[in-house]
Design a protein around this motif. Structure first.
Motif, short mmCIF file in Angstrom:
data_model
loop_
_atom_site.label_atom_id
_atom_site.label_comp_id
_atom_site.label_asym_id
_atom_site.label_seq_id
_atom_site.Cartn_x
_atom_site.Cartn_y
_atom_site.Cartn_z
N LYS A 187 0.84 -1.20 0.00
CA LYS A 187 0.00 0.00 0.00
C LYS A 187 0.87 1.25 0.00
O LYS A 187 0.61 2.20 -0.75
N VAL A 188 1.91 1.26 0.82
CA VAL A 188 2.81 2.43 0.88
C VAL A 188 3.51 2.60 -0.45
O VAL A 188 3.61 3.72 -0.97
N ASP A 189 4.02 1.51 -1.03
CA ASP A 189 4.67 1.59 -2.34
C ASP A 189 3.72 2.13 -3.40
O ASP A 189 4.09 2.99 -4.21
N LYS A 190 2.48 1.65 -3.38
CA LYS A 190 1.49 2.10 -4.36
C LYS A 190 1.21 3.59 -4.20
O LYS A 190 1.16 4.34 -5.18
N GLU A 191 1.06 4.03 -2.94
CA GLU A 191 0.80 5.45 -2.69
C GLU A 191 1.99 6.32 -3.09
O GLU A 191 1.82 7.40 -3.67
N LEU A 192 3.21 5.86 -2.78
CA LEU A 192 4.39 6.64 -3.17
C LEU A 192 4.53 6.73 -4.68
O LEU A 192 4.85 7.80 -5.23
N ASN A 193 4.28 5.62 -5.36
CA ASN A 193 4.35 5.64 -6.82
C ASN A 193 3.29 6.56 -7.41
O ASN A 193 3.55 7.28 -8.38
N ALA A 194 2.11 6.54 -6.82
CA ALA A 194 1.04 7.42 -7.30
C ALA A 194 1.43 8.88 -7.10
O ALA A 194 1.20 9.72 -7.98
N GLU A 195 1.99 9.21 -5.95
CA GLU A 195 2.42 10.58 -5.68
C GLU A 195 3.54 11.00 -6.62
O GLU A 195 3.57 12.13 -7.11
N LEU A 196 4.45 10.10 -6.88
CA LEU A 196 5.56 10.41 -7.79
C LEU A 196 5.04 10.69 -9.19
O LEU A 196 5.53 11.58 -9.88
N LYS A 197 4.02 9.95 -9.62
CA LYS A 197 3.46 10.16 -10.95
C LYS A 197 2.72 11.49 -11.06
O LYS A 197 2.58 12.05 -12.14
N LYS A 198 2.22 11.99 -9.92
CA LYS A 198 1.47 13.24 -9.93
C LYS A 198 2.36 14.47 -10.15
O LYS A 198 1.87 15.52 -10.56
N ILE A 199 3.63 14.37 -9.84
CA ILE A 199 4.53 15.53 -9.96
C ILE A 199 4.71 15.85 -11.44
O ILE A 199 5.20 15.03 -12.21
N ARG A 200 4.33 17.06 -11.83
CA ARG A 200 4.44 17.46 -13.23
C ARG A 200 5.85 17.95 -13.52
O ARG A 200 6.45 18.66 -12.73
N GLY A 201 6.35 17.58 -14.67
CA GLY A 201 7.67 18.04 -15.10
C GLY A 201 8.81 17.50 -14.26
O GLY A 201 9.85 18.13 -14.16
N LYS A 202 8.60 16.35 -13.66
CA LYS A 202 9.63 15.82 -12.76
C LYS A 202 10.92 15.48 -13.51
O LYS A 202 12.00 15.65 -12.97
N GLU A 203 10.80 15.01 -14.78
CA GLU A 203 12.01 14.67 -15.53
C GLU A 203 12.84 15.93 -15.79
O GLU A 203 14.06 15.92 -15.61
N GLY A 204 12.15 17.00 -16.17
CA GLY A 204 12.87 18.27 -16.41
C GLY A 204 13.50 18.79 -15.12
O GLY A 204 14.64 19.29 -15.13
N MET A 205 12.73 18.67 -14.02
CA MET A 205 13.25 19.14 -12.73
C MET A 205 14.48 18.32 -12.33
O MET A 205 15.48 18.87 -11.88
N LEU A 206 14.40 17.00 -12.51
CA LEU A 206 15.53 16.14 -12.16
C LEU A 206 16.74 16.46 -13.04
O LEU A 206 17.88 16.46 -12.56
#
Length: 130
Positions: free
Chosen positions: A85-104
């Motif tokens: 459940k924690v992994d699923k929630e973390l993955n979902a939150e990570l997917k919500k971040i817009r432009g994360k590739e550019g930010m990284l």
């Protein structure tokens, strides 16, 4: 639990068979479990009580061990579900971040351009921090 309560009702001492070899305890238990009630009734009281006490004592240990095993399995199952459940929630939150590739990419470029710089001075300005 009902079976365990019934065996505990006998109040057999925990160290009842402490001085008896495991091999002898196993033999007594096997004999007691194979005997017909009529045969047990014909035995001397000492022999009958020894066999029945051994059977009940060993059975109490087996029931307790089984309950502990079930409890451990339950805890492991709960732990596994919680981790998923924690992994699923973390993955979902990570997917919500817009432009994360550019930010990284900007963070990596900033870190490489000034490797000895502090995070506050080099990284925060790139990601919109202080």
């Amino acid at each position: 639990m009902h079976k365990l309560r019934r065996v505990r009702w006998l109040e057999l001492p925990a160290d009842l068979l402490a001085d008896v070899s495991e091999k002898l305890v196993d033999a007594w238990r096997a004999r007691a479990s194979k005997e017909y009630p009529a045969n047990l009734e014909r035995m001397t009281p000492a022999r009958r009580l020894t066999l029945l006490a051994t059977l009940c004592h060993v059975r109490q240990t087996e029931i307790t061990d089984s309950l502990v095993d079930l409890f451990i399995q339950l805890v492991l199952k709960i732990n596994t579900r919680a981790e998923r459940k924690v992994d699923k929630e973390l993955n979902a939150e990570l997917k919500k971040i817009r432009g994360k590739e550019g930010m990284l990419l900007r963070v990596a470029e900033a870190a490489l351009s000034e490797p000895s710089g502090t995070v506050r001075r080099v990284i925060y300005p790139v990601v919109g921090g202080e």
